[in-house]
Design a protein around this motif. Structure first.
Motif, PDB file in Angstrom:
ATOM      1  N   PRO A 173      -7.895   3.353  -5.597  1.00  0.00           N
ATOM      2  CA  PRO A 173      -7.855   1.829  -6.020  1.00  0.00           C
ATOM      3  C   PRO A 173      -6.375   1.310  -6.032  1.00  0.00           C
ATOM      4  CG  PRO A 173      -8.885   3.400  -7.529  1.00  0.00           C
ATOM      5  CD  PRO A 173      -8.593   4.075  -6.556  1.00  0.00           C
ATOM      6  N   GLY A 174      -5.703   2.275  -6.754  1.00  0.00           N
ATOM      7  CA  GLY A 174      -4.124   1.708  -6.948  1.00  0.00           C
ATOM      8  C   GLY A 174      -3.406   1.469  -5.713  1.00  0.00           C
ATOM      9  N   VAL A 175      -3.605   2.668  -4.772  1.00  0.00           N
ATOM     10  CA  VAL A 175      -2.650   2.440  -3.491  1.00  0.00           C
ATOM     11  C   VAL A 175      -3.233   1.551  -2.668  1.00  0.00           C
ATOM     12  CG1 VAL A 175      -2.141   3.810  -1.354  1.00  0.00           C
ATOM     13  CG2 VAL A 175      -2.325   4.850  -3.708  1.00  0.00           C
TER      14      VAL A 175
ATOM     15  N   LEU B 223      -6.351   8.138  -6.286  1.00  0.00           N
ATOM     16  CA  LEU B 223      -5.376   7.169  -6.048  1.00  0.00           C
ATOM     17  C   LEU B 223      -5.895   5.868  -5.235  1.00  0.00           C
ATOM     18  CD1 LEU B 223      -2.535   9.854  -4.515  1.00  0.00           C
ATOM     19  CD2 LEU B 223      -2.248   8.307  -6.038  1.00  0.00           C
TER      20      LEU B 223
ATOM     21  N   PHE C  15      -4.695  -1.207  -3.526  1.00  0.00           N
ATOM     22  CA  PHE C  15      -4.112  -2.746  -4.128  1.00  0.00           C
ATOM     23  C   PHE C  15      -2.696  -2.737  -4.236  1.00  0.00           C
ATOM     24  CE2 PHE C  15      -7.060  -4.280  -7.438  1.00  0.00           C
ATOM     25  CZ  PHE C  15      -6.403  -5.731  -7.498  1.00  0.00           C
ATOM     26  N   PHE C  16      -1.772  -1.846  -4.209  1.00  0.00           N
ATOM     27  CA  PHE C  16      -0.368  -1.881  -4.016  1.00  0.00           C
ATOM     28  C   PHE C  16      -0.279  -2.169  -2.486  1.00  0.00           C
ATOM     29  CE2 PHE C  16       3.868  -0.283  -4.533  1.00  0.00           C
ATOM     30  CZ  PHE C  16       4.233  -1.059  -5.697  1.00  0.00           C
ATOM     31  N   LEU C  17      -0.905  -1.651  -1.555  1.00  0.00           N
ATOM     32  CA  LEU C  17      -0.532  -1.732  -0.092  1.00  0.00           C
ATOM     33  C   LEU C  17      -0.800  -3.252   0.137  1.00  0.00           C
ATOM     34  CD1 LEU C  17      -2.097   1.406   1.473  1.00  0.00           C
ATOM     35  CD2 LEU C  17       0.398   0.721   1.402  1.00  0.00           C
ATOM     36  N   PHE C  18      -2.107  -3.483  -0.443  1.00  0.00           N
ATOM     37  CA  PHE C  18      -2.350  -4.879   0.012  1.00  0.00           C
ATOM     38  C   PHE C  18      -1.682  -6.255  -0.637  1.00  0.00           C
ATOM     39  CE2 PHE C  18      -5.623  -8.444  -1.104  1.00  0.00           C
ATOM     40  CZ  PHE C  18      -5.783  -8.609   0.467  1.00  0.00           C
ATOM     41  N   TYR C  19      -1.047  -5.956  -2.012  1.00  0.00           N
ATOM     42  CA  TYR C  19      -0.334  -6.948  -2.135  1.00  0.00           C
ATOM     43  C   TYR C  19       1.255  -6.702  -2.407  1.00  0.00           C
ATOM     44  CZ  TYR C  19      -3.600 -10.236  -4.341  1.00  0.00           C
ATOM     45  OH  TYR C  19      -4.522 -11.214  -4.433  1.00  0.00           O
ATOM     46  N   VAL C  20       1.693  -5.525  -2.276  1.00  0.00           N
ATOM     47  CA  VAL C  20       3.043  -5.399  -2.215  1.00  0.00           C
ATOM     48  C   VAL C  20       3.828  -4.971  -0.846  1.00  0.00           C
ATOM     49  CG1 VAL C  20       5.205  -4.263  -3.397  1.00  0.00           C
ATOM     50  CG2 VAL C  20       2.882  -5.102  -4.635  1.00  0.00           C
ATOM     51  N   ILE C  21       3.173  -3.877  -0.337  1.00  0.00           N
ATOM     52  CA  ILE C  21       4.038  -3.007   0.901  1.00  0.00           C
ATOM     53  C   ILE C  21       3.641  -4.062   2.164  1.00  0.00           C
ATOM     54  CG2 ILE C  21       4.179  -1.158   2.180  1.00  0.00           C
ATOM     55  CD1 ILE C  21       4.964  -0.814  -0.666  1.00  0.00           C
TER      56      ILE C  21
ATOM     57  N   PRO D 284       2.948  -7.363   2.371  1.00  0.00           N
ATOM     58  CA  PRO D 284       3.686  -8.688   2.211  1.00  0.00           C
ATOM     59  C   PRO D 284       5.044  -8.446   2.690  1.00  0.00           C
ATOM     60  CG  PRO D 284       2.339  -8.540   0.643  1.00  0.00           C
ATOM     61  CD  PRO D 284       1.894  -7.305   1.130  1.00  0.00           C
ATOM     62  N   ILE D 285       5.713  -7.227   2.100  1.00  0.00           N
ATOM     63  CA  ILE D 285       7.112  -6.972   2.482  1.00  0.00           C
ATOM     64  C   ILE D 285       7.233  -7.053   4.238  1.00  0.00           C
ATOM     65  CG2 ILE D 285       8.961  -5.347   2.654  1.00  0.00           C
ATOM     66  CD1 ILE D 285       8.065  -4.428  -0.112  1.00  0.00           C
TER      67      ILE D 285
END
Lengths: 282, 315
Positions: free
Chosen positions: B39-41, B37, B43-49, B51-52
């Motif tokens: 790398p995906g997590v 999990l 990346f996703f936290l960094f660019y999506v979560i 920023p929200i």
């Protein structure tokens, strides 16, 4: 089957149906047919007001030639390729791993993480816009293809994880358990047992993501500017400004921009539809 | 997560290790998912979560994107309440939401029309799907030519039947409907594919049984077919709602929000406030984005909830 198979109805209705389908199709695709015709018309047709009639001469070669050799279009196309291909590879690779982890293992927070990916995938882009733009500026990646690729990979991983996880869940779990009993290491199970079975899912996601990213406009505008790094969707709008009334060139450009995802769809139709209709059949 | 000392587990040398191997072996089923999990997590936290969350935070500041942000509390939201353009955008969003749903029955209609086995029908089905594969930028351009008041095909056709001329994109009362119509074109294609797939899975025995009972046409559709198409309808509903709230490309291409801002929606208005020549009001833009996010969150929550219900049923 519903509606009633046409073969069981009267000859008259069968003939009507056979004629109705192509007629409906032409009506449905009229806007595209118009653009295709625009793109082979000579300039003079537009100045003399012959918009919707037959082309007075066939200028396809020269129109498309101008798009390819007399404009920035090839650069934009190249940019689109250089943005789309790495994104597809990155997002699929990451989501194979996350999907595997979420689909195979039981651990606390599994569902929570999964829902984080799913929810993040449906978020409006605008809530990410300002922070992501700042982040990209801070990383020195504003107006680069890399900046766009990194964001796209991260965002698409959300959707891909949803898909991969559900796909892996539908695989026969006994295969994995059998491998475990044999003492096979987890990463080997992933690589040699699960990954080969995921080929259809990988194909489906690859075409789908290709189309999504190729057609992206919003992030191209927010994270890049100029022919240096913008993809073709943004390119076509600056093309629009440059050739405002040159409808024949605009049309040729639009067709060129639309062709790669269309070709992708036709080559990989079955996979593409499998990806889009995920969850629509039970 | 102690990442560094777990790394050998996934490395090729994992087998040839000594005593620490047994601890890893015993725990590998608990550790493995986190490694997969990570790398995906991240990346996703960094660019999506994150920023929200940052956007939420930013909405309490006044910031031009360059200088120091200045904390102003709820002022951005208070200003939104009196902002006429925000109100117009909200109403337009509502129009989008409601009218975009027409794609669902329209898609069902086309799917029923094409759900036959005659020669060449597969090609027809894929050609009908065409509009969805094309970029909204191109769709927007094509439709703005279609609506063009001087040479557009729409006015030509209206002329034949003695109506018009109509300047759809130049008329503040018509413009949003015109853009929605353009958006419905690809969206209907999408719903059609969903329903075609759904119709494939309809149980033929039930259809036959209902037919023996004398059901046909609309009755059969309503009582036998549509209930079986529920999963397809659900997906169509979710993607259509999200699509309606995300609408940006078409507006940007076809009217750029005009005339007089009458075709703006929240997603476009936010972009305009934060990133256009009208000034870089990042904080105010963030506040608009937060409102849009909260609206969308209702639908996301509904979607997640029903996924959760499904998941409880599975293993």
């Amino acid at each position: 089957m519903f509606p009633k198979p046409i073969q069981n109805s009267s000859r008259g209705w069968q003939a009507t149906y056979q004629a109705l389908v192509p007629a409906a199709l032409i009506l449905w695709l009229l806007p595209l047919i118009a653009v295709a015709i625009f793109s082979v018309k000579p300039d003079v047709d537009f100045t003399t007001g012959n918009y919707w009639g037959m082309p007075s001469s066939f200028e396809g070669a020269s129109n498309y030639g101008k798009v390819f050799f007399g404009s920035d279009m090839p650069r934009y196309l190249m940019n689109s390729v250089l943005i789309t291909v790495p994104t597809v590879i990155g997002a699929v690779a990451l989501s194979c791993m996350t999907g595997f982890a979420l689909g195979v293992y039981k651990f606390r927070g599994n569902l929570l993480l999964f829902f984080m990916f799913v929810a993040g995938n449906f978020v409006p882009f605008q809530i990410l816009m300002v922070p992501v733009r700042d982040l990209t500026l801070d990383l020195g990646l504003y107006n680069t293809k890399t900046g766009l690729v990194l964001f796209h990979i991260a965002f698409q991983t959300g959707f891909c994880t949803l898909f991969m996880r559900n796909f892996i869940r539908a695989l026969p779990f006994e295969l994995i358990e059998a491998a475990r009993v044999e003492g096979v290491a987890e990463w080997r199970i992933f690589w040699y047992v699960v990954l080969p079975l995921m080929k259809p899912a990988i194909a489906a996601l690859a075409v789908l993501i290709f189309t999504f990213i190729w057609n992206d406009y919003f992030w191209a505008v927010v994270l890049t500017q100029g022919a240096e790094s913008q993809p073709v969707t943004a390119g076509i709008t600056s093309f629009n400004a440059q050739y405002r009334a040159a409808y024949h060139l605009m049309s040729a450009g639009s067709i060129v921009a639309a062709l790669p995802p269309v070709a992708m769809f036709f080559l990989m139709q079955r996979h593409f539809i499998a990806g889009l209709t995920l969850g629509a059949v039970k | 997560m102690a990442k560094t000392n777990l790394a050998p587990e996934i490395g090729p040398t994992a087998r040839s290790r000594g005593s620490s191997d047994s601890w890893l072996r015993r725990n590998r089923q608990t550790l493995a998912p986190w490694l997969f999990l990570a790398p995906g997590v991240i990346f996703f936290l960094f660019y999506v979560i994150f920023p929200i969350l940052q956007s939420f935070n930013l909405s309490f500041y006044r910031w031009d994107g360059l200088g120091d942000p200045q904390f102003i509390g709820m002022d951005n939201y208070r200003e939104l309440m009196d902002d006429r353009a925000f109100e117009v955008s909200m109403w337009n969003n509502l129009k989008w939401l409601l009218l975009y749903l027409l794609a669902i029955p329209a898609g069902l209609f086309i799917a029923l029309f094409l759900n036959q086995t005659v020669t060449g029908i597969r090609l027809y089905k894929s050609l009908f799907f065409f509009p969805f594969v094309i970029s909204q930028v191109v769709v927007g351009l094509v439709f703005s030519w279609f609506y063009d008041p001087t040479f557009g095909l729409l006015n030509q056709v209206l002329g034949w039947v003695g109506l018009g001329p109509l300047n759809v994109l130049g008329d503040p009362t018509l413009v949003t409907y015109g853009i929605i119509a353009a958006g419905l074109w690809p969206q209907t294609a999408y719903c059609m594919i969903l329903y075609l797939t759904g119709l494939n899975a309809v149980d033929p025995e039930q259809v036959e049984a209902a037919r023996l009972d004398g059901a046909k046409g609309a009755k059969m559709l309503w009582y036998v077919i549509i209930p079986q198409l529920r999963p397809a309808t659900f997906v169509a509903f979710v993607v259509t709602i999200i699509g309606a709230l995300r609408s940006f490309d078409l507006i940007s291409i076809m009217t750029n929000g005009g005339p007089f801002g009458s075709s703006r929606v929240l997603s476009f208005y936010m972009f305009e406030k934060a990133l256009s020549e009208y000034g870089f009001r990042m904080g105010y833009g963030a506040a608009i984005a937060v409102v849009l996010f909260l609206i969308m969150l209702c639908f996301i929550a509904y979607f997640l909830w029903s996924m959760y219900q499904d998941d409880k049923g599975a293993r």
